[in-house]
Scaffold this motif. Structure first.
Motif, PDB file in Angstrom:
ATOM      1  N   VAL A  11       0.834  -1.202   0.000  1.00  0.00           N
ATOM      2  CA  VAL A  11       0.000   0.000   0.000  1.00  0.00           C
ATOM      3  C   VAL A  11       0.873   1.259   0.000  1.00  0.00           C
ATOM      4  N   ASP A  12       2.017   1.213   0.681  1.00  0.00           N
ATOM      5  CA  ASP A  12       2.940   2.351   0.657  1.00  0.00           C
ATOM      6  C   ASP A  12       3.456   2.584  -0.758  1.00  0.00           C
ATOM      7  N   ARG A  13       3.766   1.513  -1.449  1.00  0.00           N
ATOM      8  CA  ARG A  13       4.261   1.633  -2.825  1.00  0.00           C
ATOM      9  C   ARG A  13       3.192   2.233  -3.734  1.00  0.00           C
ATOM     10  N   ASP A  14       1.932   1.836  -3.528  1.00  0.00           N
ATOM     11  CA  ASP A  14       0.840   2.438  -4.306  1.00  0.00           C
ATOM     12  C   ASP A  14       0.748   3.934  -4.027  1.00  0.00           C
ATOM     13  N   LEU A  15       0.823   4.306  -2.761  1.00  0.00           N
ATOM     14  CA  LEU A  15       0.770   5.728  -2.410  1.00  0.00           C
ATOM     15  C   LEU A  15       1.914   6.499  -3.053  1.00  0.00           C
ATOM     16  N   LEU A  16       3.090   5.923  -3.035  1.00  0.00           N
ATOM     17  CA  LEU A  16       4.246   6.582  -3.638  1.00  0.00           C
ATOM     18  C   LEU A  16       4.071   6.755  -5.145  1.00  0.00           C
ATOM     19  N   GLU A  17       3.447   5.785  -5.801  1.00  0.00           N
ATOM     20  CA  GLU A  17       3.168   5.930  -7.237  1.00  0.00           C
ATOM     21  C   GLU A  17       2.253   7.116  -7.488  1.00  0.00           C
ATOM     22  N   TYR A  18       1.214   7.253  -6.678  1.00  0.00           N
ATOM     23  CA  TYR A  18       0.306   8.386  -6.829  1.00  0.00           C
ATOM     24  C   TYR A  18       1.025   9.698  -6.547  1.00  0.00           C
ATOM     25  N   LEU A  19       1.892   9.694  -5.537  1.00  0.00           N
ATOM     26  CA  LEU A  19       2.620  10.906  -5.172  1.00  0.00           C
ATOM     27  C   LEU A  19       3.605  11.333  -6.251  1.00  0.00           C
ATOM     28  N   VAL A  24      -1.591  14.148  -3.021  1.00  0.00           N
ATOM     29  CA  VAL A  24      -2.734  13.267  -2.741  1.00  0.00           C
ATOM     30  C   VAL A  24      -3.272  13.516  -1.339  1.00  0.00           C
ATOM     31  N   THR A  25      -4.529  13.162  -1.165  1.00  0.00           N
ATOM     32  CA  THR A  25      -5.159  13.089   0.154  1.00  0.00           C
ATOM     33  C   THR A  25      -5.501  11.635   0.403  1.00  0.00           C
ATOM     34  N   PRO A  26      -5.736  11.256   1.660  1.00  0.00           N
ATOM     35  CA  PRO A  26      -6.141   9.877   1.922  1.00  0.00           C
ATOM     36  C   PRO A  26      -7.434   9.484   1.190  1.00  0.00           C
ATOM     37  N   VAL A  27      -8.380  10.404   1.104  1.00  0.00           N
ATOM     38  CA  VAL A  27      -9.650  10.114   0.424  1.00  0.00           C
ATOM     39  C   VAL A  27      -9.418   9.890  -1.072  1.00  0.00           C
ATOM     40  N   TYR A  28      -8.620  10.742  -1.685  1.00  0.00           N
ATOM     41  CA  TYR A  28      -8.296  10.576  -3.104  1.00  0.00           C
ATOM     42  C   TYR A  28      -7.638   9.212  -3.341  1.00  0.00           C
ATOM     43  N   ARG A  49      -0.750   5.542   6.935  1.00  0.00           N
ATOM     44  CA  ARG A  49       0.421   5.185   6.127  1.00  0.00           C
ATOM     45  C   ARG A  49       1.148   6.446   5.653  1.00  0.00           C
ATOM     46  N   LEU A  50       0.377   7.465   5.262  1.00  0.00           N
ATOM     47  CA  LEU A  50       0.984   8.730   4.841  1.00  0.00           C
ATOM     48  C   LEU A  50       1.698   9.406   6.013  1.00  0.00           C
ATOM     49  N   GLN A  51       1.112   9.326   7.206  1.00  0.00           N
ATOM     50  CA  GLN A  51       1.766   9.891   8.386  1.00  0.00           C
ATOM     51  C   GLN A  51       3.081   9.172   8.668  1.00  0.00           C
ATOM     52  N   ARG A  52       3.107   7.862   8.473  1.00  0.00           N
ATOM     53  CA  ARG A  52       4.355   7.115   8.678  1.00  0.00           C
ATOM     54  C   ARG A  52       5.420   7.586   7.680  1.00  0.00           C
ATOM     55  N   LEU A  53       5.020   7.760   6.431  1.00  0.00           N
ATOM     56  CA  LEU A  53       5.965   8.271   5.436  1.00  0.00           C
ATOM     57  C   LEU A  53       6.433   9.680   5.807  1.00  0.00           C
ATOM     58  N   GLU A  54       5.535  10.462   6.390  1.00  0.00           N
ATOM     59  CA  GLU A  54       5.907  11.810   6.822  1.00  0.00           C
ATOM     60  C   GLU A  54       6.891  11.748   7.994  1.00  0.00           C
ATOM     61  N   GLU A  55       6.657  10.859   8.939  1.00  0.00           N
ATOM     62  CA  GLU A  55       7.551  10.719  10.099  1.00  0.00           C
ATOM     63  C   GLU A  55       8.981  10.397   9.671  1.00  0.00           C
ATOM     64  N   HIS A  56       9.113   9.739   8.536  1.00  0.00           N
ATOM     65  CA  HIS A  56      10.429   9.342   8.041  1.00  0.00           C
ATOM     66  C   HIS A  56      10.934  10.275   6.937  1.00  0.00           C
ATOM     67  N   LEU A  62       1.042  19.279   3.723  1.00  0.00           N
ATOM     68  CA  LEU A  62       1.015  20.713   3.462  1.00  0.00           C
ATOM     69  C   LEU A  62       0.070  21.443   4.410  1.00  0.00           C
ATOM     70  N   TYR A  63       0.621  22.328   5.203  1.00  0.00           N
ATOM     71  CA  TYR A  63      -0.138  23.154   6.140  1.00  0.00           C
ATOM     72  C   TYR A  63      -1.049  22.325   7.047  1.00  0.00           C
ATOM     73  N   GLU A  64      -0.633  21.080   7.309  1.00  0.00           N
ATOM     74  CA  GLU A  64      -1.415  20.178   8.173  1.00  0.00           C
ATOM     75  C   GLU A  64      -2.864  20.031   7.692  1.00  0.00           C
ATOM     76  N   THR A  65      -3.044  19.980   6.378  1.00  0.00           N
ATOM     77  CA  THR A  65      -4.381  19.880   5.790  1.00  0.00           C
ATOM     78  C   THR A  65      -4.762  18.470   5.363  1.00  0.00           C
ATOM     79  N   GLY A  66      -3.791  17.540   5.374  1.00  0.00           N
ATOM     80  CA  GLY A  66      -4.058  16.201   4.866  1.00  0.00           C
ATOM     81  C   GLY A  66      -3.772  16.080   3.382  1.00  0.00           C
ATOM     82  N   LEU A  67      -3.182  17.107   2.813  1.00  0.00           N
ATOM     83  CA  LEU A  67      -2.746  17.087   1.423  1.00  0.00           C
ATOM     84  C   LEU A  67      -1.237  16.847   1.437  1.00  0.00           C
ATOM     85  N   TYR A  68      -0.828  15.719   0.876  1.00  0.00           N
ATOM     86  CA  TYR A  68       0.566  15.288   0.966  1.00  0.00           C
ATOM     87  C   TYR A  68       1.277  15.417  -0.372  1.00  0.00           C
TER      88      TYR A  68
END
Length: 80
Positions: A11-19, A24-28, A49-56, A62-68
């Motif tokens: 799932v992280d790899r899928d998110l990275l492909e979208y990024l 992206v947002t979690p809903v998107y 999962r996005l928060q974990r990627l952010e922690e690392h 962006l601006y703590e809006t959930g848009l990564y």
């Protein structure tokens, strides 16, 4: 500490492909994964999962809006 490719879940790899395509947002991400038949997951889980990627330091919320957006792709780590 950054993650390596071997630390990632599918799932992280899928998110990275979208990024790689843009922000992206979690809903998107949830809707796109469902539409593409990749997996059925909740936006809450994708947010975690996005928060974990952010922690690392791989993505930025962006601006703590959930848009990564992508900062550093951990799949490009040498030795993985």
């Amino acid at each position: 500490m950054t993650l390596s490719n071997s630390d990632l879940r599918d799932v992280d790899r899928d998110l990275l492909e979208y990024l790689l395509e843009g922000r992206v947002t979690p809903v998107y991400a949830r809707e796109r994964m469902n539409d593409e038949g990749r997996r059925e997951v909740t936006s809450t889980y994708l947010g975690q999962r996005l928060q974990r990627l952010e922690e690392h330091d791989h993505v930025r919320n962006l601006y703590e809006t959930g848009l990564y957006e992508l900062i550093d792709d951990p799949r490009e780590r040498e030795g993985d």
